[in-house]
Design a protein around this motif. Structure first.
Motif, PDB file in Angstrom:
ATOM      1  N   THR A  77       7.627  -1.765  10.891  1.00  0.00           N
ATOM      2  CA  THR A  77       6.684  -2.112   9.826  1.00  0.00           C
ATOM      3  C   THR A  77       6.741  -1.012   8.773  1.00  0.00           C
ATOM      4  N   PHE A  78       7.093  -1.402   7.557  1.00  0.00           N
ATOM      5  CA  PHE A  78       7.295  -0.448   6.466  1.00  0.00           C
ATOM      6  C   PHE A  78       6.011  -0.271   5.655  1.00  0.00           C
ATOM      7  N   ASP A  79       5.684   0.982   5.376  1.00  0.00           N
ATOM      8  CA  ASP A  79       4.488   1.334   4.610  1.00  0.00           C
ATOM      9  C   ASP A  79       4.875   2.385   3.563  1.00  0.00           C
ATOM     10  N   PRO A  80       5.423   1.934   2.403  1.00  0.00           N
ATOM     11  CA  PRO A  80       5.889   2.898   1.401  1.00  0.00           C
ATOM     12  C   PRO A  80       4.766   3.727   0.786  1.00  0.00           C
ATOM     13  N   GLU A  81       3.561   3.185   0.718  1.00  0.00           N
ATOM     14  CA  GLU A  81       2.450   3.934   0.130  1.00  0.00           C
ATOM     15  C   GLU A  81       2.167   5.218   0.905  1.00  0.00           C
ATOM     16  N   ASN A  82       2.259   5.151   2.231  1.00  0.00           N
ATOM     17  CA  ASN A  82       2.023   6.320   3.086  1.00  0.00           C
ATOM     18  C   ASN A  82       3.313   6.977   3.564  1.00  0.00           C
ATOM     19  N   GLN A  83       4.468   6.516   3.013  1.00  0.00           N
ATOM     20  CA  GLN A  83       5.774   7.090   3.334  1.00  0.00           C
ATOM     21  C   GLN A  83       6.027   7.140   4.845  1.00  0.00           C
ATOM     22  N   GLN A  84       5.834   5.986   5.484  1.00  0.00           N
ATOM     23  CA  GLN A  84       6.042   5.930   6.920  1.00  0.00           C
ATOM     24  C   GLN A  84       6.443   4.523   7.364  1.00  0.00           C
ATOM     25  N   LEU A  85       6.962   4.464   8.578  1.00  0.00           N
ATOM     26  CA  LEU A  85       7.176   3.175   9.204  1.00  0.00           C
ATOM     27  C   LEU A  85       6.718   3.272  10.648  1.00  0.00           C
ATOM     28  N   LEU A  86       6.275   2.152  11.167  1.00  0.00           N
ATOM     29  CA  LEU A  86       5.823   2.051  12.548  1.00  0.00           C
ATOM     30  C   LEU A  86       6.893   1.292  13.310  1.00  0.00           C
ATOM     31  N   PHE A  87       7.441   1.916  14.367  1.00  0.00           N
ATOM     32  CA  PHE A  87       8.487   1.289  15.173  1.00  0.00           C
ATOM     33  C   PHE A  87       7.965   1.042  16.571  1.00  0.00           C
ATOM     34  N   ARG A  88       8.331  -0.126  17.139  1.00  0.00           N
ATOM     35  CA  ARG A  88       8.014  -0.422  18.529  1.00  0.00           C
ATOM     36  C   ARG A  88       9.011  -1.446  19.053  1.00  0.00           C
ATOM     37  N   SER A  89       9.142  -1.500  20.389  1.00  0.00           N
ATOM     38  CA  SER A  89      10.047  -2.463  21.014  1.00  0.00           C
ATOM     39  C   SER A  89       9.446  -2.937  22.331  1.00  0.00           C
ATOM     40  N   LYS A  90       9.829  -4.160  22.710  1.00  0.00           N
ATOM     41  CA  LYS A  90       9.303  -4.746  23.941  1.00  0.00           C
ATOM     42  C   LYS A  90      10.293  -5.768  24.471  1.00  0.00           C
TER      43      LYS A  90
END
Length: 149
Positions: A77-90
């Motif tokens: 999940t990309f969040d350019p405003e906060n300069q981060q991405l959230l990664f997960r796998s299942k």
């Protein structure tokens, strides 16, 4: 042909990297925030990827073909405003995956030649095949569907 870092085939592809893509993922990834430099106009949203990730049963029975491997969905999940991405796998919890996890064995045959644990006599006359849900992912409404083709 070898260069200093990897085996390179005549097309220029890194064959070792290709083979590494067919090694089992040992576990799911807990949600992890990664700080990164994203352009401010980078699209906000989630990218899903589904593919085979378990190439061997707990008892050592190998998956013969990549399309017989149990599926795993990865999400970024990309969040350019906060300069981060959230990664997960299942892992996709199909009936076959859950049965394999419970028994520690390959409980069903793969459609592309993978045999269930126990050798030839455990597989003879078996016509049931495992749904590995590893080829695509579809987001519809509030549901995520793992597909098997």
């Amino acid at each position: 042909l070898y260069n200093d870092q990897a085996m390179v085939i005549p097309s220029g592809a890194d064959f070792d990297a290709y083979l590494g893509s067919y090694s089992s993922c040992p576990s799911e990834t807990n949600p992890t925030i990664l700080r990164c430099a994203l352009p401010l106009d980078f699209p906000v949203g989630t990218y899903y990827r589904n593919g085979g990730s378990k190439f061997q049963a707990d008892d050592g029975t190998p998956v013969i073909h990549p399309f017989d491997a149990d599926g795993m969905i990865c999400a970024a999940t990309f969040d350019p405003e906060n300069q981060q991405l959230l990664f997960r796998s299942k892992f996709v919890e199909t009936e076959g995956y859950m049965q394999d996890k419970k028994t520690g064995k390959m409980t069903q045959r793969g459609i592309f030649g993978t045999m269930r644990s126990g050798g030839l006599f455990a597989n003879i006359f078996r016509t049931d095949f495992k749904n590995v849900a590893n080829t695509n992912v579809l987001h519809v409404g509030n549901k995520l569907y793992a597909l098997w083709e």
